[in-house]
Design a protein around this motif. Structure first.
Motif, PDB file in Angstrom:
ATOM      1  N   LEU A   1      -7.859  -1.830  35.427  1.00 45.14           N
ATOM      2  CA  LEU A   1      -6.749  -2.542  35.572  1.00 45.14           C
ATOM      3  C   LEU A   1      -6.794  -3.952  35.129  1.00 45.14           C
ATOM      4  O   LEU A   1      -8.007  -4.314  35.132  1.00 45.14           O
ATOM      5  CB  LEU A   1      -6.090  -2.503  37.009  1.00 45.14           C
ATOM      6  CG  LEU A   1      -6.977  -2.978  38.125  1.00 45.14           C
ATOM      7  CD1 LEU A   1      -6.012  -3.455  39.400  1.00 45.14           C
ATOM      8  CD2 LEU A   1      -7.862  -1.998  38.819  1.00 45.14           C
ATOM      9  N   GLU A   2      -5.774  -4.512  34.824  1.00 53.58           N
ATOM     10  CA  GLU A   2      -5.850  -5.807  34.422  1.00 53.58           C
ATOM     11  C   GLU A   2      -4.712  -6.711  35.522  1.00 53.58           C
ATOM     12  O   GLU A   2      -3.900  -6.328  35.762  1.00 53.58           O
ATOM     13  CB  GLU A   2      -4.840  -5.963  33.121  1.00 53.58           C
ATOM     14  CG  GLU A   2      -4.887  -7.416  32.577  1.00 53.58           C
ATOM     15  CD  GLU A   2      -4.320  -7.615  31.206  1.00 53.58           C
ATOM     16  OE1 GLU A   2      -4.739  -7.446  30.360  1.00 53.58           O
ATOM     17  OE2 GLU A   2      -2.753  -7.662  31.222  1.00 53.58           O
TER      18      GLU A   2
ATOM     19  N   VAL B   1       3.070   6.550  37.427  1.00 45.54           N
ATOM     20  CA  VAL B   1       2.408   5.602  36.595  1.00 45.54           C
ATOM     21  C   VAL B   1       1.374   6.262  36.121  1.00 45.54           C
ATOM     22  O   VAL B   1       0.342   6.994  36.829  1.00 45.54           O
ATOM     23  CB  VAL B   1       1.978   4.287  37.317  1.00 45.54           C
ATOM     24  CG1 VAL B   1       1.163   3.335  36.498  1.00 45.54           C
ATOM     25  CG2 VAL B   1       2.958   3.637  38.181  1.00 45.54           C
TER      26      VAL B   1
ATOM     27  N   GLU C   1       0.413  -0.457  40.127  1.00 43.64           N
ATOM     28  CA  GLU C   1       1.081  -1.356  39.519  1.00 43.64           C
ATOM     29  C   GLU C   1       1.777  -2.320  40.645  1.00 43.64           C
ATOM     30  O   GLU C   1       2.054  -1.833  41.736  1.00 43.64           O
ATOM     31  CB  GLU C   1       2.205  -1.209  38.487  1.00 43.64           C
ATOM     32  CG  GLU C   1       3.350  -0.151  39.316  1.00 43.64           C
ATOM     33  CD  GLU C   1       4.434  -0.015  38.141  1.00 43.64           C
ATOM     34  OE1 GLU C   1       4.259   0.098  37.026  1.00 43.64           O
ATOM     35  OE2 GLU C   1       5.619   0.085  38.572  1.00 43.64           O
TER      36      GLU C   1
ATOM     37  N   ARG D   1      -0.056 -10.043  39.330  1.00 45.70           N
ATOM     38  CA  ARG D   1       0.401  -8.800  38.511  1.00 45.70           C
ATOM     39  C   ARG D   1      -0.775  -8.040  38.297  1.00 45.70           C
ATOM     40  O   ARG D   1      -1.784  -8.004  37.594  1.00 45.70           O
ATOM     41  CB  ARG D   1       1.017  -9.302  37.366  1.00 45.70           C
ATOM     42  CG  ARG D   1       2.350 -10.396  37.513  1.00 45.70           C
ATOM     43  CD  ARG D   1       2.816 -11.001  36.179  1.00 45.70           C
ATOM     44  NE  ARG D   1       3.935 -11.877  36.553  1.00 45.70           N
ATOM     45  CZ  ARG D   1       4.597 -12.618  35.418  1.00 45.70           C
ATOM     46  NH1 ARG D   1       4.171 -12.329  34.363  1.00 45.70           N
ATOM     47  NH2 ARG D   1       5.627 -13.531  35.779  1.00 45.70           N
TER      48      ARG D   1
ATOM     49  N   VAL E   1      -1.525  -4.231  36.209  1.00 46.84           N
ATOM     50  CA  VAL E   1      -1.429  -3.135  35.365  1.00 46.84           C
ATOM     51  C   VAL E   1      -2.545  -2.135  35.236  1.00 46.84           C
ATOM     52  O   VAL E   1      -3.588  -2.687  34.708  1.00 46.84           O
ATOM     53  CB  VAL E   1      -1.063  -3.808  33.970  1.00 46.84           C
ATOM     54  CG1 VAL E   1      -0.508  -2.685  33.045  1.00 46.84           C
ATOM     55  CG2 VAL E   1       0.267  -4.700  34.180  1.00 46.84           C
ATOM     56  N   THR E   2      -2.236  -1.034  35.498  1.00 47.05           N
ATOM     57  CA  THR E   2      -3.178  -0.157  35.247  1.00 47.05           C
ATOM     58  C   THR E   2      -3.646   0.306  33.785  1.00 47.05           C
ATOM     59  O   THR E   2      -2.614   0.461  33.020  1.00 47.05           O
ATOM     60  CB  THR E   2      -3.160   1.345  35.892  1.00 47.05           C
ATOM     61  OG1 THR E   2      -3.005   0.892  37.308  1.00 47.05           O
ATOM     62  CG2 THR E   2      -4.133   2.261  35.503  1.00 47.05           C
TER      63      THR E   2
END
Length: 280
Positions: free
Chosen positions: A50-51, A204, A242, A252, A254-255
């Motif tokens: 993830l980010e 997701v 997410e 935040r 995000v995968t």
């Protein structure tokens, strides 16, 4: 009549007597049944990449970028005061990347790990100028500092949960600092099963998750927790697929990649080679 035939005639009578308790007037006792084996929700493997972007509330620069920008501003003050030169800035995308980290999570049958990768920026020409100023006679160095010149330095950090020991991985010193019976080894429910069922459901990357709202850990409010694992704090679980969370800093998530029950990369759930382990 043969012996085989007489046994066939006696069979219905025997079954009837068994059904009514052998003629004794008591109720029949049901035969004990073996309950089905419970499925272990923690069996198997999982992987997530993830980010994670950390910004100021409202979307401004995060702490990492703000700290580096402070050094750039200081450098530009010297340019203006000593050389009457306009300010210069490092590459915008490079600066923005200071607030972004890549996180990998690993899980394998009650063992877990995570690795965080990011980078910092060193103002190499400002450092050169500062060294010249300190080693000189007090006069301004001949060449002013170029505040846009930076050097990218990768940074790594991580944790391992192995055999009831949580290790903090310090890559700079190649140390694995372990603590026995860490709190993260004690499963802690985030909510009751009925409360979890009432959380909004989403999908997701083809996997189901539920948007958490829990007094047990308000930092997870708004995070869509993967239903592959229970809504319970345990090791490095649960995993948010997410989210946008945080009261002061906005985090935040995000995968980028998600897998279940596939072989993990060799060595990801082991102390890295060359590290020294120390357990308290």
């Amino acid at each position: 009549m043969t012996l085989f035939s007489s046994r066939l005639l006696l069979l219905p009578l025997t079954l009837a007597l068994a059904h009514c308790g052998g003629g004794g007037g008591g109720e029949a006792v049901a035969a004990p049944t073996t309950p089905p084996a419970a499925t272990d929700p923690y069996a198997g493997t999982a992987y997530q990449k993830l980010e994670v972007t950390t910004l100021a509330k409202g979307g401004g620069p995060g702490l990492a970028r703000s700290t580096t920008q402070g050094l750039v501003d200081q450098c530009n003050l010297e340019r203006k005061a000593r050389y009457e030169l306009p300010p210069v800035q490092p590459d915008v995308a490079l600066m923005a990347g200071l607030d972004v980290k890549t996180l990998e999570r690993f899980y394998d049958n009650r063992k877990a790990g995570e690795l965080t990768t990011g980078y910092g920026l060193r103002l190499t020409d400002y450092q050169r100028w500062t060294n010249e100023l300190r080693s000189g006679t007090g006069a301004n160095p001949a060449t002013p500092p170029d505040c846009s010149v930076v050097q990218k330095e990768e940074a790594f950090s991580g944790y391992l949960w192995l055999d009831d020991i949580r290790y903090e991985l310090r890559f700079a010193t190649k140390q694995a600092l372990g603590r026995r019976s860490h709190l993260s080894f004690t499963p802690t429910d985030l909510a009751t099963s009925s409360q979890v069922a009432a959380w909004p459901a989403k999908t997701v990357m083809g996997e189901s998750c539920r948007v958490a709202s829990t007094p047990a850990d308000p930092s997870l409010d708004g995070a869509c927790l993967w239903e592959r694992f229970p809504a319970r704090k345990y090791l490095n679980l649960p995993w948010a697929l997410e989210s946008v969370t945080g009261a002061v800093q906005e985090v935040r998530v995000v995968t980028l990649a998600l897998e279940r029950d596939k072989p993990l990369r060799a060595g990801v759930l082991a102390i890295p080679e060359g590290f020294t382990a120390q357990v308290d």
